[in-house]
Design an enzyme around this catalytic site. Structure first.
Site, PDB file in Angstrom:
ATOM      1  N   CYS A  42      -7.084  -0.117   6.230  1.00 47.37           N
ATOM      2  CA  CYS A  42      -6.442  -0.493   5.447  1.00 47.37           C
ATOM      3  C   CYS A  42      -5.409  -1.394   5.604  1.00 47.37           C
ATOM      4  O   CYS A  42      -4.819  -0.942   6.515  1.00 47.37           O
ATOM      5  CB  CYS A  42      -6.029  -0.302   4.035  1.00 47.37           C
ATOM      6  SG  CYS A  42      -5.390  -1.040   2.733  1.00 47.37           S
ATOM      7  N   ASP A  44      -2.511  -1.643   4.223  1.00 46.90           N
ATOM      8  CA  ASP A  44      -1.331  -0.559   4.025  1.00 46.90           C
ATOM      9  C   ASP A  44      -0.369  -0.258   4.724  1.00 46.90           C
ATOM     10  O   ASP A  44      -0.469   0.449   5.992  1.00 46.90           O
ATOM     11  CB  ASP A  44      -2.381   0.013   3.184  1.00 46.90           C
ATOM     12  CG  ASP A  44      -0.787   1.156   1.960  1.00 46.90           C
ATOM     13  OD1 ASP A  44      -0.026   1.885   2.523  1.00 46.90           O
ATOM     14  OD2 ASP A  44      -1.123   1.825   1.009  1.00 46.90           O
ATOM     15  N   ARG A  46       1.214   2.078   5.146  1.00 47.86           N
ATOM     16  CA  ARG A  46       1.553   3.409   4.670  1.00 47.86           C
ATOM     17  C   ARG A  46       0.305   3.851   6.192  1.00 47.86           C
ATOM     18  O   ARG A  46       0.701   5.503   5.979  1.00 47.86           O
ATOM     19  CB  ARG A  46       1.278   4.619   3.743  1.00 47.86           C
ATOM     20  CG  ARG A  46       2.624   3.989   2.556  1.00 47.86           C
ATOM     21  CD  ARG A  46       2.533   4.221   1.661  1.00 47.86           C
ATOM     22  NE  ARG A  46       0.890   3.430   0.871  1.00 47.86           N
ATOM     23  CZ  ARG A  46       0.777   3.744  -0.361  1.00 47.86           C
ATOM     24  NH1 ARG A  46       1.872   4.719  -1.701  1.00 47.86           N
ATOM     25  NH2 ARG A  46      -0.211   3.458  -0.944  1.00 47.86           N
ATOM     26  N   CYS A 101      -5.561   4.781  -2.453  1.00 48.12           N
ATOM     27  CA  CYS A 101      -5.293   2.945  -2.348  1.00 48.12           C
ATOM     28  C   CYS A 101      -5.578   1.708  -2.955  1.00 48.12           C
ATOM     29  O   CYS A 101      -5.746   1.615  -4.568  1.00 48.12           O
ATOM     30  CB  CYS A 101      -7.381   2.436  -0.913  1.00 48.12           C
ATOM     31  SG  CYS A 101      -7.210   0.898  -1.048  1.00 48.12           S
TER      32      CYS A 101
HETATM   33 CO    CO Z   1      -5.154   0.551   0.500  1.00 48.92          CO
END
Ligand code: CO
Length: 210
Positions: A42, A44, A46, A101
């Protein structure tokens, strides 16, 4: 621009630190890359691939998008897989999702409420792939609370994307040619920094059928 300046300063410190331990690190790396892993994860912030699995530059080839989705017609993702498999000859493709997510949460919201509860945006077309995953497994969501549903959809999404990787013409061809290539489904827990193996490991077209 002041805050961007610090990024350049930190970059210099990082490069100097690596060179102090291995003066030829970047010179050697500039000549070739030979990673054994392709990471599909992903976007993301993080969930940074290299840091999570503690690998140095040159050791993992990376593709990231919102909610680690592998779409059969996504030329970007397919090109990454093709380059990784046919040119770099990676041994492992890891699809790594993560709990919490935002893409998966939004898809779950869409599937429960339809798109009418807020203004529809471009990303809803992308998230529709994750709504499909929920539809394929809708009976598994009965009786679960919101948190459990989110975690389950994060996991099922990884499993589905593992299947999609395995069903690409690229991976099929590699296996038919006898390549040693495995596809794995993992999930990362952003609350403790740990990876969980979803035990969806596929190493041949036969594994896929079983
Ligand atoms: Co995500």
């Amino acid at each position: 621009m002041a805050n961007l300046k610090t990024l350049f300063e930190d970059n210099k410190k990082w490069a100097d630190d690596i060179k102090s331990k291995d003066p030829n690190f970047f010179k050697n790396l500039s000549k070739q890359q030979a990673p054994e892993y392709l990471w599909i994860g992903c976007s993301d912030s993080r969930v940074p691939a290299n840091q999570i699995i503690n690998l140095a530059p040159g050791e993992v080839f990376v593709h990231r998008n919102i909610a680690n989705v592998v779409v059969h017609t996504d030329l970007n993702c397919l090109s990454v897989i093709q380059f990784a498999v046919e040119v770099l000859k990676v041994k492992h493709i890891i699809v790594c999702g993560h709990y919490g997510c935002g893409g998966v949460q939004a898809a779950l919201h869409n599937s429960e409420h339809g798109h009418k509860t807020r203004e529809v945006c471009l990303i809803d077309n992308w998230l529709a792939h994750i709504e499909d995953v929920k539809r394929f497994h809708h009976e598994k969501f009965d009786g679960l609370n919101q948190e459990q549903q989110q975690r389950l959809l994060c996991e099922l999404n990884v499993v589905e994307q593992v299947k999609n990787v395995c069903n690409t013409s690229i991976v099929n061809k590699a296996w038919n040619n006898g390549s040693k290539l495995s596809v794995h489904g993992w999930i990362y827990d952003i609350s403790n920094g740990l990876l969980i193996d979803l035990k969806k490991n596929v190493s041949s077209n036969n594994d896929l059928l079983s």
